[in-house]
Design an enzyme around this catalytic site. Structure first.
Site, short mmCIF file in Angstrom:
data_model
loop_
_atom_site.label_atom_id
_atom_site.label_comp_id
_atom_site.label_asym_id
_atom_site.label_seq_id
_atom_site.Cartn_x
_atom_site.Cartn_y
_atom_site.Cartn_z
N SER A 101 -7.45 -2.75 6.05
CA SER A 101 -8.49 -1.74 6.24
C SER A 101 -9.19 -1.46 4.93
CB SER A 101 -7.86 -0.44 6.77
OG SER A 101 -7.56 -0.58 8.13
N THR A 159 2.56 3.79 16.16
CA THR A 159 2.36 2.48 15.52
C THR A 159 3.04 2.43 14.15
OG1 THR A 159 0.28 3.00 14.36
CG2 THR A 159 0.09 2.33 16.66
N GLU A 219 0.85 -1.18 0.00
CA GLU A 219 0.00 0.00 0.00
C GLU A 219 0.89 1.24 0.00
OE1 GLU A 219 -1.90 0.91 3.93
OE2 GLU A 219 -1.55 -1.23 4.23
N HIS A 243 -2.59 -10.22 11.96
CA HIS A 243 -2.04 -8.97 11.44
C HIS A 243 -1.80 -8.09 12.67
CE1 HIS A 243 -1.44 -5.20 9.58
NE2 HIS A 243 -2.57 -4.70 10.02
N CYS A 297 -3.49 -3.57 4.24
CA CYS A 297 -2.59 -4.63 4.71
C CYS A 297 -2.95 -6.00 4.16
CB CYS A 297 -2.59 -4.69 6.23
SG CYS A 297 -2.04 -3.17 6.97
P1 HMG Z 1 -5.44 6.56 21.00
O1 HMG Z 1 -6.89 6.78 20.72
O2 HMG Z 1 -4.60 7.77 21.19
O3 HMG Z 1 -5.23 5.65 22.25
O4 HMG Z 1 -4.76 5.72 19.86
P2 HMG Z 1 -6.28 5.15 23.37
O5 HMG Z 1 -6.74 6.29 24.16
O6 HMG Z 1 -7.31 4.25 22.76
O7 HMG Z 1 -5.26 4.28 24.23
C1 HMG Z 1 -4.69 3.13 23.70
C2 HMG Z 1 -4.53 2.12 24.83
O8 HMG Z 1 -3.60 2.63 25.76
C3 HMG Z 1 -5.81 1.87 25.60
O9 HMG Z 1 -5.81 0.52 25.98
C4 HMG Z 1 -5.66 2.76 26.83
O10 HMG Z 1 -6.40 2.33 27.94
C5 HMG Z 1 -4.16 2.63 27.08
P3 HMG Z 1 -7.08 -0.42 25.66
O11 HMG Z 1 -8.23 0.20 26.32
O12 HMG Z 1 -7.21 -0.38 24.14
O13 HMG Z 1 -6.67 -1.74 26.17
N1 HMG Z 1 -3.58 3.77 27.80
C6 HMG Z 1 -2.66 3.60 28.78
N2 HMG Z 1 -2.09 2.50 29.30
C7 HMG Z 1 -1.16 2.66 30.27
N3 HMG Z 1 -0.82 3.88 30.76
C8 HMG Z 1 -1.38 5.01 30.28
C9 HMG Z 1 -2.34 4.90 29.23
N4 HMG Z 1 -3.08 5.78 28.52
C10 HMG Z 1 -3.83 5.06 27.64
N5 HMG Z 1 -1.01 6.20 30.75
C11 HMG Z 1 -5.07 3.95 18.27
C12 HMG Z 1 -4.85 4.30 19.72
C13 HMG Z 1 -4.89 2.45 18.10
C14 HMG Z 1 -6.48 4.34 17.86
C15 HMG Z 1 -4.01 4.70 17.42
O14 HMG Z 1 -2.72 4.29 17.74
C16 HMG Z 1 -4.22 4.56 15.93
O15 HMG Z 1 -5.02 5.26 15.32
N6 HMG Z 1 -3.46 3.64 15.27
C17 HMG Z 1 -3.51 3.42 13.84
C18 HMG Z 1 -4.72 2.57 13.44
C19 HMG Z 1 -4.58 1.13 13.85
O16 HMG Z 1 -3.49 0.64 14.11
N7 HMG Z 1 -5.72 0.39 13.86
C20 HMG Z 1 -5.71 -1.03 14.18
C21 HMG Z 1 -6.79 -1.85 13.49
S1 HMG Z 1 -6.89 -1.50 11.74
C22 HMG Z 1 -5.53 -2.36 11.07
O17 HMG Z 1 -4.93 -3.17 11.69
C23 HMG Z 1 -5.14 -2.00 9.66
C24 HMG Z 1 -3.88 -1.16 9.51
O18 HMG Z 1 -2.73 -1.96 9.72
C25 HMG Z 1 -3.83 -0.51 8.13
C26 HMG Z 1 -3.95 -1.40 6.91
O19 HMG Z 1 -4.78 -2.29 6.81
O20 HMG Z 1 -3.23 -1.09 5.95
C27 HMG Z 1 -3.82 -0.02 10.52
#
Ligand code: HMG
Length: 428
Positions: A324, A158, A83, A240, A115
């Site tokens: 995605s 990430t 991608e 993945h 992906c």
């Molecule tokens: P965010 O919204 O900033 O984070 O970003 P959050 O508030 O959801 O926190 C993440 C986790 O950290 C949570 O844990 C919090 O509780 C914890 P969970 O509830 O999920 O178990 N947390 C803490 N832990 C310890 N101490 C602290 C603390 N604060 C918070 N102080 C998000 C997270 C994944 C949304 C972001 O990183 C993102 O947008 N990432 C990119 C998208 C992604 O990876 N999506 C995954 C599924 S889609 C996929 O896999 C396809 C992809 O690879 C693309 C493709 O297909 O080409 C992405």
């Protein structure tokens, strides 16, 4: 004569530089525990401008050809799942074909669905090999990507990069897919995307997690129903891995599905012990490299094959591929009987042990330099050309609207300590 087709060889390329997530968290004013425990990462691979999707793909494929003594004249199909396309018309597969010096009697094209593009490529290659009566003909499947998000965005911790090359043919000594009906799932969603005018992806992060888990549940249930396989049949469950905690969430989903179908007498062992046994060993590499998009699932396979911890010969894996947008598939397969023979050949342990840490200003500079490389003349990025582990070709920049690739001189390679603010202790 064997009638099955599958993976005959596997090789990887991982960029030389990494950034500690602790360092990124400090620079972003975020509690490091969020990146380290909330997302489950430790480090992310940071490519230099020379390491684009093409040069990483060529590198992984060239190492595969060298390490496994593959006859180039036998390769008659090249499919690149990516991608991170560098041109709206010319596929990365064409560059790979040219730089490897493959036969003109060879088909070459890219497959794209976020992906999932790598699994799409693998499926096409397996179907082609099955239909091909010439048993000496091989397909080269390469997954190559740079996962880049805007600085200070939730996706930034990430990020990652890497390439995985796989040789597909009639002597699948490394890995064979089970021949069950395919368990696929497609649903148009706006969870993650990258418009053609952008270098970094956009994402509705929490929606993307929900989409991933829905697709996982649907494909896993379908795979079990069609195959008759049970939880106990899978020695490892691979996912993945956009970030390691996502695989944990996926594992919890499958565990919940399994547990809900069992009587108390047949209850599974505790979740944590099952996770440590069936999934955690494959996640170590992702905590080091970050998201490698199309290559992510196959990086798990590579790391499992090369880990000296256990003998993986003959083990059955369950694998979940998610892209995605969205398209997903659950499939399973078996590692070959001579697994020990692949150790050291795949290259993942070595790649990780040769890496070097960079500081946050250097990370920022490398991002800027990558952007300059896409606009400026090759001379503009000369400064960063030497800081990588590439051996075959490097991306130099753009001249006359054409991408310029050149050889990597040994003198320039691995002398980058003076050029960037690398820290000396880079051992993974
Ligand atoms: P965010 O919204 O900033 O984070 O970003 P959050 O508030 O959801 O926190 C993440 C986790 O950290 C949570 O844990 C919090 O509780 C914890 P969970 O509830 O999920 O178990 N947390 C803490 N832990 C310890 N101490 C602290 C603390 N604060 C918070 N102080 C998000 C997270 C994944 C949304 C972001 O990183 C993102 O947008 N990432 C990119 C998208 C992604 O990876 N999506 C995954 C599924 S889609 C996929 O896999 C396809 C992809 O690879 C693309 C493709 O297909 O080409 C992405």
């Amino acid at each position: 004569m064997k009638s099955s087709v599958g993976l005959e060889a596997l090789s990887v390329y991982v960029p030389r530089h990494f950034l500690e997530l602790k360092t990124l968290a400090q620079a972003n004013g975020v509690d490091p525990a969020k990146y380290l425990f909330g997302l489950g990462g430790r480090r992310i691979a940071i490519p230099t401008p020379a390491e684009d999707a093409v040069s990483m793909a060529v590198e992984a494929a060239a190492r595969l050809i060298e390490n496994y003594d593959v006859q180039k004249s036998n390769i008659s199909l090249v499919i690149v799942g990516t991608e991170s396309g560098v041109d709206a018309a010319k596929p990365i597969a064409a560059y790979v074909h040219g730089h490897l010096g493959l036969s003109n009697h060879c088909r070459a094209f890219d497959t794209t669905h976020a992906c999932y593009g790598g699994t799409a490529a693998l499926r096409m290659a397996l179907a082609w090999a099955t239909a091909n009566p010439r048993l000496d003909q091989k397909a080269l499947v390469i997954c190559t990507d740079i996962a880049r998000y805007d600085m200070l965005s939730p996706g930034e911790p990430t990020q990652g990069a890497g390439a995985v090359a796989m040789l597909i043919g009639h002597e699948p000594e490394l890995f064979t897919l089970d021949p069950y009906p395919e368990s696929v799932y497609t649903r148009e969603v706006m969870d993650f995307w990258r418009p053609q005018y952008r270098q970094s992806a956009l994402v509705h992060g929490h929606l993307s997690i929900d989409c991933y888990l829905s697709a996982l549940e649907s494909t896993y249930r379908a795979h079990l129903a069609q195959s008759g396989l049970r939880w106990e049949d899978f020695d490892y469950l691979l996912f993945h891995v956009p970030f390691p905690k996502m695989a944990y969430k996926g594992f919890c989903k499958l565990y919940e599905i399994e547990q809900s179908q069992r009587s108390p007498a047949r209850a599974l062992p505790p979740l944590e012990s099952e996770f440590q046994k069936r999934t955690q060993p494959a996640l170590v590499v992702h905590a080091e490299v970050g998201n490698s998009y199309t290559g992510s699932l196959y990086l798990s396979l590579a790391s499992l094959m090369e880990s000296g911890d256990s003998d993986v010969a003959g083990l059955r894996l369950g694998l979940f591929s998610y892209g995605s947008g969205s398209c997903a598939e659950y499939f399973s397969g078996q590692i070959g009987a001579d697994a020990a023979a692949w150790r050291g050949k795949i290259g993942i342990s070595r790649a990780l042990s040769e890496r070097v840490e960079i500081d946050h200003p250097t990370y920022r500079d490398l991002r800027r330099a990558s952007e300059v490389a896409l606009r400026g003349a090759p001379e503009d990025v000369a400064e960063h050309r030497s800081t990588h582990n590439l051996k075959h070709i490097a991306f130099y920049g753009i001249r006359d609207d054409q991408r310029v690739y050149g050889p990597v001189s040994e003198a320039a390679r691995l002398t980058s300590g003076e050029r960037t603010n690398e820290k000396t202790s880079g051992r993974a």
